[in-house]
Structure formats: structure tokens, C-alpha cells
Design a protein around this motif. Structure first.
Motif, PDB file in Angstrom:
ATOM      1  N   LEU A  85      -2.813  -5.559   2.500  1.00 56.83           N
ATOM      2  CA  LEU A  85      -3.445  -6.176   1.333  1.00 56.83           C
ATOM      3  C   LEU A  85      -2.561  -6.017   0.098  1.00 56.83           C
ATOM      4  O   LEU A  85      -2.467  -6.934  -0.729  1.00 56.83           O
ATOM      5  CB  LEU A  85      -4.816  -5.546   1.093  1.00 56.83           C
ATOM      6  CG  LEU A  85      -5.589  -6.022  -0.138  1.00 56.83           C
ATOM      7  CD1 LEU A  85      -5.933  -7.506  -0.017  1.00 56.83           C
ATOM      8  CD2 LEU A  85      -6.869  -5.205  -0.313  1.00 56.83           C
ATOM      9  N   PHE A  86      -1.913  -4.854  -0.032  1.00 54.57           N
ATOM     10  CA  PHE A  86      -1.037  -4.614  -1.182  1.00 54.57           C
ATOM     11  C   PHE A  86       0.072  -5.649  -1.252  1.00 54.57           C
ATOM     12  O   PHE A  86       0.372  -6.193  -2.321  1.00 54.57           O
ATOM     13  CB  PHE A  86      -0.446  -3.200  -1.096  1.00 54.57           C
ATOM     14  CG  PHE A  86       0.474  -2.867  -2.233  1.00 54.57           C
ATOM     15  CD1 PHE A  86      -0.028  -2.425  -3.445  1.00 54.57           C
ATOM     16  CD2 PHE A  86       1.856  -3.007  -2.095  1.00 54.57           C
ATOM     17  CE1 PHE A  86       0.819  -2.118  -4.501  1.00 54.57           C
ATOM     18  CE2 PHE A  86       2.711  -2.703  -3.149  1.00 54.57           C
ATOM     19  CZ  PHE A  86       2.191  -2.257  -4.349  1.00 54.57           C
ATOM     20  N   ILE A  87       0.693  -5.950  -0.093  1.00 56.81           N
ATOM     21  CA  ILE A  87       1.775  -6.934  -0.082  1.00 56.81           C
ATOM     22  C   ILE A  87       1.240  -8.331  -0.390  1.00 56.81           C
ATOM     23  O   ILE A  87       1.846  -9.086  -1.160  1.00 56.81           O
ATOM     24  CB  ILE A  87       2.500  -6.936   1.279  1.00 56.81           C
ATOM     25  CG1 ILE A  87       3.005  -5.536   1.616  1.00 56.81           C
ATOM     26  CG2 ILE A  87       3.659  -7.934   1.262  1.00 56.81           C
ATOM     27  CD1 ILE A  87       3.886  -4.918   0.566  1.00 56.81           C
ATOM     28  N   VAL A  88       0.093  -8.686   0.206  1.00 61.04           N
ATOM     29  CA  VAL A  88      -0.491 -10.013  -0.025  1.00 61.04           C
ATOM     30  C   VAL A  88      -0.817 -10.203  -1.503  1.00 61.04           C
ATOM     31  O   VAL A  88      -0.467 -11.233  -2.104  1.00 61.04           O
ATOM     32  CB  VAL A  88      -1.763 -10.192   0.835  1.00 61.04           C
ATOM     33  CG1 VAL A  88      -2.498 -11.475   0.445  1.00 61.04           C
ATOM     34  CG2 VAL A  88      -1.417 -10.218   2.312  1.00 61.04           C
ATOM     35  N   MET A  89      -1.471  -9.212  -2.104  1.00 62.42           N
ATOM     36  CA  MET A  89      -1.862  -9.327  -3.509  1.00 62.42           C
ATOM     37  C   MET A  89      -0.641  -9.272  -4.429  1.00 62.42           C
ATOM     38  O   MET A  89      -0.616  -9.910  -5.493  1.00 62.42           O
ATOM     39  CB  MET A  89      -2.849  -8.229  -3.858  1.00 62.42           C
ATOM     40  CG  MET A  89      -4.163  -8.291  -3.087  1.00 62.42           C
ATOM     41  SD  MET A  89      -5.114  -9.790  -3.421  1.00 62.42           S
ATOM     42  CE  MET A  89      -5.896  -9.327  -4.966  1.00 62.42           C
ATOM     43  N   SER A  90       0.367  -8.511  -4.045  1.00 62.74           N
ATOM     44  CA  SER A  90       1.599  -8.466  -4.839  1.00 62.74           C
ATOM     45  C   SER A  90       2.300  -9.817  -4.815  1.00 62.74           C
ATOM     46  O   SER A  90       2.833 -10.276  -5.835  1.00 62.74           O
ATOM     47  CB  SER A  90       2.532  -7.380  -4.303  1.00 62.74           C
ATOM     48  OG  SER A  90       1.969  -6.092  -4.467  1.00 62.74           O
ATOM     49  N   CYS A  96       1.686 -15.131   1.752  1.00 64.62           N
ATOM     50  CA  CYS A  96       2.988 -14.492   1.965  1.00 64.62           C
ATOM     51  C   CYS A  96       4.077 -15.533   2.251  1.00 64.62           C
ATOM     52  O   CYS A  96       5.197 -15.440   1.720  1.00 64.62           O
ATOM     53  CB  CYS A  96       2.902 -13.492   3.115  1.00 64.62           C
ATOM     54  SG  CYS A  96       1.905 -12.037   2.752  1.00 64.62           S
ATOM     55  N   LEU A  97       3.762 -16.517   3.088  1.00 59.07           N
ATOM     56  CA  LEU A  97       4.748 -17.556   3.391  1.00 59.07           C
ATOM     57  C   LEU A  97       5.093 -18.380   2.157  1.00 59.07           C
ATOM     58  O   LEU A  97       6.249 -18.773   1.965  1.00 59.07           O
ATOM     59  CB  LEU A  97       4.213 -18.461   4.506  1.00 59.07           C
ATOM     60  CG  LEU A  97       4.142 -17.846   5.908  1.00 59.07           C
ATOM     61  CD1 LEU A  97       3.479 -18.823   6.880  1.00 59.07           C
ATOM     62  CD2 LEU A  97       5.530 -17.469   6.409  1.00 59.07           C
ATOM     63  N   ALA A  98       4.088 -18.645   1.317  1.00 53.70           N
ATOM     64  CA  ALA A  98       4.335 -19.401   0.089  1.00 53.70           C
ATOM     65  C   ALA A  98       5.272 -18.622  -0.831  1.00 53.70           C
ATOM     66  O   ALA A  98       6.186 -19.194  -1.450  1.00 53.70           O
ATOM     67  CB  ALA A  98       3.014 -19.694  -0.623  1.00 53.70           C
ATOM     68  N   TYR A 145      12.155  -8.877   3.385  1.00 51.64           N
ATOM     69  CA  TYR A 145      11.813  -8.121   4.598  1.00 51.64           C
ATOM     70  C   TYR A 145      10.361  -7.641   4.610  1.00 51.64           C
ATOM     71  O   TYR A 145       9.673  -7.739   5.634  1.00 51.64           O
ATOM     72  CB  TYR A 145      12.770  -6.940   4.750  1.00 51.64           C
ATOM     73  CG  TYR A 145      14.214  -7.353   4.689  1.00 51.64           C
ATOM     74  CD1 TYR A 145      14.785  -8.082   5.733  1.00 51.64           C
ATOM     75  CD2 TYR A 145      14.996  -7.055   3.572  1.00 51.64           C
ATOM     76  CE1 TYR A 145      16.110  -8.496   5.672  1.00 51.64           C
ATOM     77  CE2 TYR A 145      16.314  -7.460   3.500  1.00 51.64           C
ATOM     78  CZ  TYR A 145      16.875  -8.185   4.546  1.00 51.64           C
ATOM     79  OH  TYR A 145      18.178  -8.603   4.474  1.00 51.64           O
ATOM     80  N   LEU A 146       9.884  -7.114   3.475  1.00 53.03           N
ATOM     81  CA  LEU A 146       8.522  -6.570   3.434  1.00 53.03           C
ATOM     82  C   LEU A 146       7.487  -7.678   3.606  1.00 53.03           C
ATOM     83  O   LEU A 146       6.522  -7.539   4.363  1.00 53.03           O
ATOM     84  CB  LEU A 146       8.304  -5.827   2.118  1.00 53.03           C
ATOM     85  CG  LEU A 146       7.145  -4.830   2.066  1.00 53.03           C
ATOM     86  CD1 LEU A 146       7.264  -3.809   3.184  1.00 53.03           C
ATOM     87  CD2 LEU A 146       7.108  -4.123   0.719  1.00 53.03           C
ATOM     88  N   THR A 147       7.698  -8.788   2.909  1.00 50.44           N
ATOM     89  CA  THR A 147       6.774  -9.920   3.046  1.00 50.44           C
ATOM     90  C   THR A 147       6.831 -10.493   4.459  1.00 50.44           C
ATOM     91  O   THR A 147       5.796 -10.823   5.054  1.00 50.44           O
ATOM     92  CB  THR A 147       7.110 -11.024   2.034  1.00 50.44           C
ATOM     93  OG1 THR A 147       7.215 -10.461   0.730  1.00 50.44           O
ATOM     94  CG2 THR A 147       6.037 -12.100   2.017  1.00 50.44           C
ATOM     95  N   GLY A 148       8.044 -10.601   5.006  1.00 49.00           N
ATOM     96  CA  GLY A 148       8.196 -11.131   6.366  1.00 49.00           C
ATOM     97  C   GLY A 148       7.519 -10.252   7.405  1.00 49.00           C
ATOM     98  O   GLY A 148       6.880 -10.758   8.335  1.00 49.00           O
ATOM     99  N   LEU A 154       4.425 -11.178   9.986  1.00 43.06           N
ATOM    100  CA  LEU A 154       4.513 -10.934  11.427  1.00 43.06           C
ATOM    101  C   LEU A 154       3.303 -10.154  11.931  1.00 43.06           C
ATOM    102  O   LEU A 154       2.701 -10.510  12.955  1.00 43.06           O
ATOM    103  CB  LEU A 154       5.802 -10.177  11.742  1.00 43.06           C
ATOM    104  CG  LEU A 154       6.040  -9.838  13.229  1.00 43.06           C
ATOM    105  CD1 LEU A 154       6.145 -11.116  14.050  1.00 43.06           C
ATOM    106  CD2 LEU A 154       7.301  -8.996  13.382  1.00 43.06           C
ATOM    107  N   ILE A 155       2.923  -9.093  11.215  1.00 46.59           N
ATOM    108  CA  ILE A 155       1.771  -8.276  11.622  1.00 46.59           C
ATOM    109  C   ILE A 155       0.488  -9.098  11.587  1.00 46.59           C
ATOM    110  O   ILE A 155      -0.336  -9.043  12.510  1.00 46.59           O
ATOM    111  CB  ILE A 155       1.645  -7.037  10.711  1.00 46.59           C
ATOM    112  CG1 ILE A 155       2.842  -6.103  10.925  1.00 46.59           C
ATOM    113  CG2 ILE A 155       0.338  -6.290  10.987  1.00 46.59           C
ATOM    114  CD1 ILE A 155       2.918  -4.964   9.934  1.00 46.59           C
ATOM    115  N   LEU A 156       0.311  -9.890  10.525  1.00 45.26           N
ATOM    116  CA  LEU A 156      -0.900 -10.707  10.408  1.00 45.26           C
ATOM    117  C   LEU A 156      -0.961 -11.769  11.508  1.00 45.26           C
ATOM    118  O   LEU A 156      -2.042 -12.072  12.029  1.00 45.26           O
ATOM    119  CB  LEU A 156      -0.956 -11.361   9.027  1.00 45.26           C
ATOM    120  CG  LEU A 156      -1.196 -10.405   7.848  1.00 45.26           C
ATOM    121  CD1 LEU A 156      -1.047 -11.145   6.519  1.00 45.26           C
ATOM    122  CD2 LEU A 156      -2.576  -9.759   7.930  1.00 45.26           C
ATOM    123  N   LEU A 157       0.198 -12.330  11.866  1.00 46.45           N
ATOM    124  CA  LEU A 157       0.235 -13.320  12.951  1.00 46.45           C
ATOM    125  C   LEU A 157      -0.137 -12.691  14.289  1.00 46.45           C
ATOM    126  O   LEU A 157      -0.846 -13.307  15.106  1.00 46.45           O
ATOM    127  CB  LEU A 157       1.633 -13.947  13.048  1.00 46.45           C
ATOM    128  CG  LEU A 157       1.974 -14.994  11.986  1.00 46.45           C
ATOM    129  CD1 LEU A 157       3.444 -15.378  12.078  1.00 46.45           C
ATOM    130  CD2 LEU A 157       1.095 -16.238  12.141  1.00 46.45           C
TER     131      LEU A 157
END
Length: 449
Positions: free
Chosen positions: A53-58, A372-374, A395-398, A402-405
Motif C-alpha cells: 500500500l505504501f508503494i501504491v499510495m506513494s 503503479c503501471l501508470a 525497481y520498487l514499483t515494478g 509483480l507481487i500484485l499480479l
């Protein structure tokens, strides 16, 4: 009438809106589901989901700072085009219609505890009209009401944490004192293995759904350019704290394999400290939770359909706003959707309606992935120096994508979800087909949307 929203939401409003969307009845009533899936180790799942969630919201904050005046749907539109934003936008609309319907039916049930002579359907109708009424006025009033509704839930969790800690430390004498040994005494901290933790992760991510609502409020937030990252980070820390810590304390208070067989842990703690009228207190808290969630849903659906209309992906009628900046026609269609959804949930909750329940969970995952992809796609197109950025790009967003997929794939491959997944994929197929007949706006119009 106009066609512009007004920037009246303060940072504290937006933080509580995101918290209100995520902290619902699940933490108060449904915590046994995640605990029974993984035991005390479910805390790892809550923390891991918090990291995602931290990465998505960031990523959302970065795009909001780099491309001011654009909302969640607008970012997806810019990155992937109108067909993707059309499908995702309408999926998000349906997601909240389904959630609102269930919350409103639940609200009628909770009210019926006090007003047993009034039929549940009438109390649910009253609750729905109340939520619509709140959203008719300025967004500032909506934000203020949601602030206090969510505040009740937050205070409840804080009190629960303090009382639980007091019980565990022996500061409150009880006949059968709980012990931290419950964390490992019943098969270990991870009694069902790491697959149990992974399976619970699916449920936990659904619990965190609603935080992305901040992405729709960007265009109505005061000083978003300066306050957005702070708001996003504050939301993430609070959600992790108010989910992970209570769950950890619950597994100390009650052996994990007995949580589902006893009363709600919240009721147990309040009863243990001698609080009178526990049933009334919990009924009030639950009522507040469902009204708050429905209130967030009404905001989300009315703003999403407004955004779709601004992008030419819904009838232009839905861009019309009142003098106070409320998208009145978007609110009207959302209200109709809520009433129809609540009616369907009331009469067919255990049959037809349950097959729609795959839409909310899968749509939350899909939107997190697309955020994240956007960000990955739009980062090279930003103008000027970034005021806020996601670290270790790309790398962190990618890795998050990957984990969400993988989680998304787990859900689709689960035979228990066969019917729900089939319904969800059918809805996506219909929306994709409909997107072929949409006339996109011109480039200049798209930039403004």
C-alpha cells in the motif's frame, strides 16, 4: 449550475476519508476470518500489505504532485488511453455501488436493534437517504462529517488497544487473565505455514481497499501540491497501526483457533473491564462504521462518474455541478444505484447478489496495479523537477506490480472463486466492448480532464 468542483477539502478531511474507506466493519466484526486463515502470523500479512500500500499510495502522490489538477482516472487515462480508463472507471463505480448496498442493508439491521418495531427495509431506506442528503451539500460539509464518523472508529480502536494492553499486562484484574503466550502456544506463530499467511494476504488487501479514494479527492483538496505526500504517508502509517496492532493484541487475548467460536474480541475486552451496555456500544460503533463506509462510497461514485464525464467516457450531463461544487447529476445516479443495489442485496443477498462480490476485491487489486503501471509509464513525461518521488525507481514499483499480479492470479486460479471470477470477467468484457463505441475527447480536452 457550473461544471467545476471546488477545492474545499482540508488535509485532515482527506486523511480521514481514506481511513474511513479502509477501516470498516471488517476490523470490528470480521477479524476472525483473517486470523483463522493464518493464526497469529496474519500480522505479517497485514504488514506486508501495508508495504504494498505504501508503494501504491506513494506512486499516486508522485503523479498528483507532478501532474496537478488530475485525478485517479485521469492518470490512468494519460498512461493507457480512454478505453482503459473507461473500463476501470466504471468498474470502480460498480465496486462502490455494491459496497454501499451491503453497508446500507447492514445499517438497517443495526438500527433495527433499537427500533425493533420498524422493518429493516425502512431503516435501510432511511440510512440511504441520510447518506445521499449528506453529500448534497458542499464537499467541505461532507469532509467534516466523514472526519467525525471516522474519528469515532479511530477512538474505538485506540481505546481497544489501551484496554487490551492493560489486560495483557495484568493492570486490569480478571478471572482468566490473557497471556502473550497465546501467540505461540497453539501450533506456533505461523501454525498453518506460510501458505496460510499468503492466503490471508488476499483478504487483507481487500480490507485495505478504499485508501485509493484519495486519488479522486485530489481535485478538491486545498494546497494539494504541498500537502499530498504528507497526507498519503499519514494514511498508510495509521492504517497499518489500526489494523496490525489490534490483530496482534486479539491473538494474545484469545487463542487464535478459538477466535471464531467466541464473541467478538471487542465485545470480550469491553465486557472484561466491566463496561455496562456493551451490546449497545458495539451496535453504535458498527452503525457508525457502515454509515461512514457508505458515505465514502457515495463520494467515490459521484466523483468517478463526474471524472468519466469530463473525459468523454460518460454523458456530459454528469459534469454539471451545483453552486457549492457538488456534481448533482452524478450524485443522483449514484443514489439511484445505491437504492437499486440495496434492494437487490436485501432480497437476494445469499443468491444473485453474492456472485457480484468478486467485483470489489478484484477491482481494488486491478486499480492498485494500474496506479503503479501508470507511474512507471508517466515518470519520463513529467515537466520540471519532481517535488516528491518514489524511491528506487523503477525497481520498487515494478516489484510491487509483480507481487500484485501474482496475488491477482492466485484469486483467478482459485476454484472456490469460479462463479465470482466468471461474473467479474464478464463485466470487464462487456465494458471493454462498450469502450469500442466511446468517442474520446481531443488531446487538449484530455489534458484538462
Amino acid at each position: 449550475m457550473g461544471n467545476q468542483l471546488k477545492k474545499q477539502l482540508l488535509p485532515r478531511h482527506v486523511q480521514m476519508m481514506a481511513l474511513g474507506g479502509a477501516i470498516g466493519t471488517g476490523i470490528f466484526q470480521g477479524s476472525s476470518e483473517t486470523i483463522s486463515a493464518a493464526g497469529p502470523g496474519v500480522v505479517i500479512a497485514y504488514l506486508a500489505a501495508g508495504g504494498l500500500l505504501f508503494i501504491v499510495m506513494s506512486a499516486l502522490a508522485e503523479m498528483g504532485m507532478a501532474i496537478p489538477g488530475v485525478d485517479l482516472r485521469g492518470f490512468i487515462h494519460r498512461a493507457f488511453g480512454y478505453r482503459t480508463s473507461f473500463v476501470v472507471g466504471w468498474l470502480y463505480f460498480f465496486l462502490w455501488i455494491i459496497v454501499m448496498a451491503l453497508e446500507i442493508v447492514a445499517a438497517g439491521t443495526f438500527l433495527h436493534y433499537w427500533f425493533s418495531n420498524v422493518p429493516v427495509w425502512a431503516l435501510s431506506l432511511f440510512s440511504a437517504l441520510f447518506v445521499i442528503f449528506i453529500n448534497l451539500f458542499s464537499v467541505r460539509l461532507y469532509g467534516e462529517i466523514e472526519f467525525w464518523l471516522t474519528g469515532i472508529k479511530v477512538v474505538t480502536l485506540v481505546v481497544f488497544i489501551l484496554l487490551s494492553a492493560a489486560l495483557i499486562l495484568g493492570l486490569i484484574p480478571v478471572a482468566d487473565p490473557p497471556s502473550a503466550s497465546n501467540l505461540t502456544a497453539h501450533g506456533g506463530f505461523i501454525p498453518l505455514g506460510w501458505m496460510g499467511v499468503i492466503s490471508s494476504l488476499l483478504i487483507v488487501i481487500f480490507s485495505y481497499g478504499g485508501t485509493e479514494l484519495v486519488g479522486l479527492s485530489i481535485t478538491e483538496m486545498k494546497d494539494a501540491d504541498h500537502t499530498l505526500p504528507k497526507v498519503m504517508q499519514g494514511v498508510i502509517y495509521r492504517i497499518c497501526l489500526f489494523y496490525a496492532l489490534p490483530i496482534l493484541l486479539i491473538t494474545m487475548l484469545v487463542p487464535w483457533d478459538q477466535v471464531g467460536s467466541q464473541a467478538s474480541p471487542f465485545v470480550q475486552v469491553l465486557s472484561a473491564v466491566g463496561l455496562k451496555g456493551v451490546a449497545h456500544v458495539m451496535n453504535f460503533i458498527m452503525l457508525t462504521a457502515v454509515i461512514s463506509a457508505a458515505n465514502s462510497g457515495m463520494y467515490a461514485t459521484s466523483r468517478m462518474i463526474y471524472s468519466l464525464a469530463r473525459g468523454g467516457e460518460a454523458p456530459a450531463l454528469f459534469t454539471r455541478t451545483s453552486q457549492t461544487g457538488v456534481p448533482v447529476f452524478g450524485l443522483m445516479i449514484s443514489g439511484v444505484g445505491l437504492l437499486l443495489g440495496a434492494f437487490a442485496a436485501f432480497i437476494a443477498k445469499d443468491s444473485v447478489f453474492q456472485y457480484l462480490m468478486g467485483i470489489p476485491g478484484l477491482t481494488v487489486l486491478l486499480i492498485w496495479i494500474l496506479i503503479c503501471l501508470a507511474q512507471l509509464k508517466l515518470r519520463p513525461t513529467y515537466d520540471g523537477q519532481l517535488k516528491y518521488r518514489v524511491a528506487f525507481f523503477p525497481y520498487l514499483t515494478g516489484l510491487t506490480v509483480l507481487i500484485l499480479l501474482v496475488i491477482f492470479g492466485f484469486i483467478l486460479a482459485d476454484p472456490k472463486n469460479l462463479i465470482n471470477n466468471a461474473v467479474y470477467l464478464s463485466v470487464v468484457a462487456v465494458l471493454t466492448l462498450a469502450s469500442l463505441f466511446i468517442r474520446p475527447k481531443t488531446a487538449s480536452q484530455t489534458v484538462r480532464s
